[in-house]
Design an enzyme around this catalytic site. Structure first.
Site, mmCIF file in Angstrom:
data_model
loop_
_atom_site.group_PDB
_atom_site.id
_atom_site.type_symbol
_atom_site.label_atom_id
_atom_site.label_comp_id
_atom_site.label_asym_id
_atom_site.label_seq_id
_atom_site.Cartn_x
_atom_site.Cartn_y
_atom_site.Cartn_z
ATOM 1 N N SER A 94 8.748 44.342 58.059
ATOM 2 C CA SER A 94 7.894 45.430 57.582
ATOM 3 C C SER A 94 8.551 46.328 56.536
ATOM 4 C CB SER A 94 7.453 46.296 58.771
ATOM 5 O OG SER A 94 8.585 46.782 59.470
ATOM 6 N N ASP A 142 6.730 56.796 59.510
ATOM 7 C CA ASP A 142 6.283 56.689 60.897
ATOM 8 C C ASP A 142 7.499 56.433 61.773
ATOM 9 O OD1 ASP A 142 6.875 53.965 60.898
ATOM 10 O OD2 ASP A 142 4.789 53.299 60.773
ATOM 11 N N HIS A 175 9.487 53.400 60.124
ATOM 12 C CA HIS A 175 9.551 53.107 58.689
ATOM 13 C C HIS A 175 9.768 54.346 57.848
ATOM 14 C CE1 HIS A 175 6.992 50.052 60.733
ATOM 15 N NE2 HIS A 175 7.848 49.250 60.129
#
Ligand SMILES: *[C@@H]1O[C@H](CO)[C@@H](O)[C@H](O)[C@H]1NC(C)=O
Ligand SMILES: *[C@@H]1O[C@H](CO)[C@@H](O)[C@H](O)[C@H]1NC(C)=O
Ligand SMILES: *[C@@H]1O[C@H](CO)[C@@H](O)[C@H](O)[C@H]1NC(C)=O
Ligand SMILES: *[C@@H]1O[C@H](CO)[C@@H](O)[C@H](O)[C@H]1NC(C)=O
Ligand SMILES: *[C@@H]1O[C@H](CO)[C@@H](O)[C@H](O)[C@H]1NC(C)=O
Length: 374
Positions: free
Chosen positions: A45, A336, A339
Site C-alpha cells: 500500500s 491514517d 500510511h
C-alpha cells in the site's frame, strides 16, 4: 540455463546499444526511436495507486472512498493517502506521466511502465491471501506486460524497455504485521530469523526472475519501524500506546538482511544496479522531530479514531465506523493509522531521488541516477 540466457541477453543488448547509437546518422525525417526509461512498481500500500479497486477484497485493503485522495486528486483514487504516493513523485521527477495500476480497465500502453502494487500484499503467498495481489502474482502480471511490450514494440525495443527500466519495491511490512493483525500462528511456528529468511528469500526470487528477463535497475525502500505505526501501538491495549516491540524487532531484522542481500546480488549478478532508501531512519526523524520538517504531529494519524487515531477506521467503511479527520493533513506525518500524508511522501521521495551520498540515506545509487544511467 538461466545464466546462459542472461549472458545471451547481455551480449544481445550490447549489440543493440551499438546499433542504436548509429541511428543518429539517419536522415531527419527518420528520427532514431527514443527509448524511454520505463518505471515498474511492485509491492504494497505504500505504492498501490489503485489496483485493489479492481479486485474482490475488503475495505481493509481498499482506499477508494472519501477522505482518501481529498487534497491532491480531490477524489478517492485508491491511494492510501490524502494525495500522491512515492511512485507518483518519482514518476514526475523522471518526467513520466503518472504510472497507472495494472488492473485499470482499458490499459494498453505499457511503455512508460505499470504499477502492480497491491495494498496488503506481502512477499509470502499466505499474507492476507485471497484479499490481495501477492508478490508472486505481481511478477506473473509483469511477465504478461513484458510479452506484450515485445509484441507491440518489437522484440528488440521491447527487451530494451525492460533492461532500461527502473523497478521499485516496497514489500515486507504486511508479512510482519499480519501475524499481529490476524490470529495466525506464524510467529509460534517459525523463529523470527527463519521467518525473515522466508520473506527475504521470496523477495530475492522475484528480483532474480526480473533480472533473468533483462531487468537491471532496482530501487528499494526499507521497512519503517512497524511497531510504532499508530495502528500497531493500539493493538494491545495493555501496552498503553507504547510501540509493539516484536513488530519493530522483525522490521529491524528484515532491514539488516535486505541490506546484505542486495549487496550480495550486486556482486553476483552482472550489471545489477540498485538503490536502497533508508525510509526507516528518515521516517523516524520525522516522527521524533516533526517540527524540524514542518509537521505539527509526528505520532498521531490525521484520519482514524482512538489513541493516536490508531484505530484503522479512516473513511468509516471498515469494521469501526466512527473516525475523526484532521483539518490540515500537511500538519501530520501519518495520514491514517498505517500510511503517510502526501507531504511526508513528497519529502521522502525527494531524498530517494537525489539525496547526496554522504548522508547514507540512499545508495549505492540514488533513484535519479538509476533513471539516468543506460
Ligand atoms: C468475492 O468474494 C466473496 C467472498 O469471498 C464471494 O462470495 C464472491 O463470490 C466473490 N465475488 C467474485 C466476483 O469473485
Ligand atoms: C484473536 O483471538 C482472541 C481470542 O480468541 C480474540 O479475543 C481476538 O479478538 C482475536 N483477534 C483478532 C484480530 O482476530
Ligand atoms: C517462500 O515462502 C514460502 C512460504 O510461502 C516458503 O515455504 C519458502 O521457503 C520461501 N522461499 C524462500 C526461497 O525462502
Ligand atoms: C498511559 O499513557 C497515558 C498517556 O501517555 C499516561 O497518562 C498514563 O499514565 C499511562 N497509564 C499507564 C498505566 O501507564
Ligand atoms: C559521493 O561522494 C564522493 C566522495 O565524497 C564525491 O566525489 C561524489 O561526487 C559524491 N556523489 C554524489 C552523487 O553526491
Amino acid at each position: 540455463m538461466g545464466r546462459l540466457c542472461s549472458v545471451f541477453l547481455i551480449l544481445f543488448l550490447h549489440v543493440t546499444l551499438i546499433a542504436s547509437s548509429c541511428q543518429g546518422r539517419k536522415p531527419k525525417e527518420q528520427p532514431a526511436k527514443k527509448h524511454r526509461t520505463a518505471f515498474f512498481i511492485f509491492g504494497d500500500s505504500f505504492l498501490d495507486v489503485g489496483n485493489n479497486n479492481f479486485i474482490n477484497t475488503t475495505t481493509l485493503d481498499q482506499a477508494n472512498f472519501w477522505p482518501y485522495g481529498e487534497t491532491y486528486f480531490k477524489f478517492p483514487t485508491g491511494r492510501f493517502s490524502d494525495g500522491r504516493l512515492l511512485p507518483d513523485f518519482i514518476a514526475k521527477y523522471a518526467r513520466l506521466p503518472l504510472i497507472p495500476p495494472f488492473l485499470q480497465p482499458g490499459l494498453h500502453r505499457y511503455y512508460n511502465g505499470v504499477n502492480f502494487a497491491s495494498a496488503g500484499a506481502g512477499a509470502l503467498v499466505e499474507t492476507f491471501q485471497g484479499d490481495v495481489i501477492g508478490l508472486k502474482t505481481q511478477l506473473r502480471y509483469f511477465k504478461k506486460v513484458e510479452k506484450r511490450l515485445r509484441r507491440k514494440l518489437g522484440n528488440d525495443e521491447g527487451k530494451m524497455t525492460v533492461s532500461k527500466a527502473v523497478y521499485l519495491f516496497s514489500i515486507g511490512s504486511n508479512d510482519y504485521m499480519s501475524p499481529f493483525l490476524t490470529n495466525s500462528s506464524t510467529l509460534n511456528t517459525y523463529t523470527y530469523s527463519t521467518f525473515v529468511g522466508m520473506v527475504t528469500g521470496n523477495l530475492t526470487s522475484i528480483i532474480k526472475e526480473i533480472y533473468k528477463r533483462g531487468g537491471r535497475k532496482f530501487a528499494f525502500i526499507n521497512l519503517p519501524n512497524l511497531g510504532c505505526l499508530p495502528a500497531m501501538r493500539v493493538i494491545e491495549s495493555r501496552n498503553n500506546g507504547s510501540c509493539l516491540e516484536e513488530a519493530s524487532f522483525l522490521a529491524t531484522m528484515h532491514n539488516k538482511v535486505l541490506k546484505n542481500l542486495l549487496s550480495r546480488l550486486e556482486k553476483r549478478l552482472k550489471g545489477f544496479k540498485y538503490s536502497l532508501f533508508d525510509l526507516n531512519t528518515n521516517l523516524r526523524q520525522r516522527m521524533l522531530h516533526p517540527s524540524k520538517y514542518g509537521f505539527k504531529d509526528g505520532e498521531a494519524a490525521c484520519c482514524g479514531t482512538g489513541q493516536f487515531r490508531g484505530v484503522y477506521s479512516c473513511g468509516g467503511k471498515r469494521t469501526v465506523k466512527e473516525f475523526e479527520l484532521c483539518e490540515s493533513p500537511t500538519d501530520y506525518v501519518f495520514w491514517d493509522s498505517f500510511h503517510l500524508t502526501e507531504r511526508a511522501y513528497r519529502q521522502l521521495a525527494d531524498k530517494m531521488w537525489s539525496a547526496t551520498n554522504h548522508s547514507h540515506d540512499v545508495g549505492p545509487f540514488c533513484v535519479r541516477k538509476l533513471f539516468q544511467i543506460q
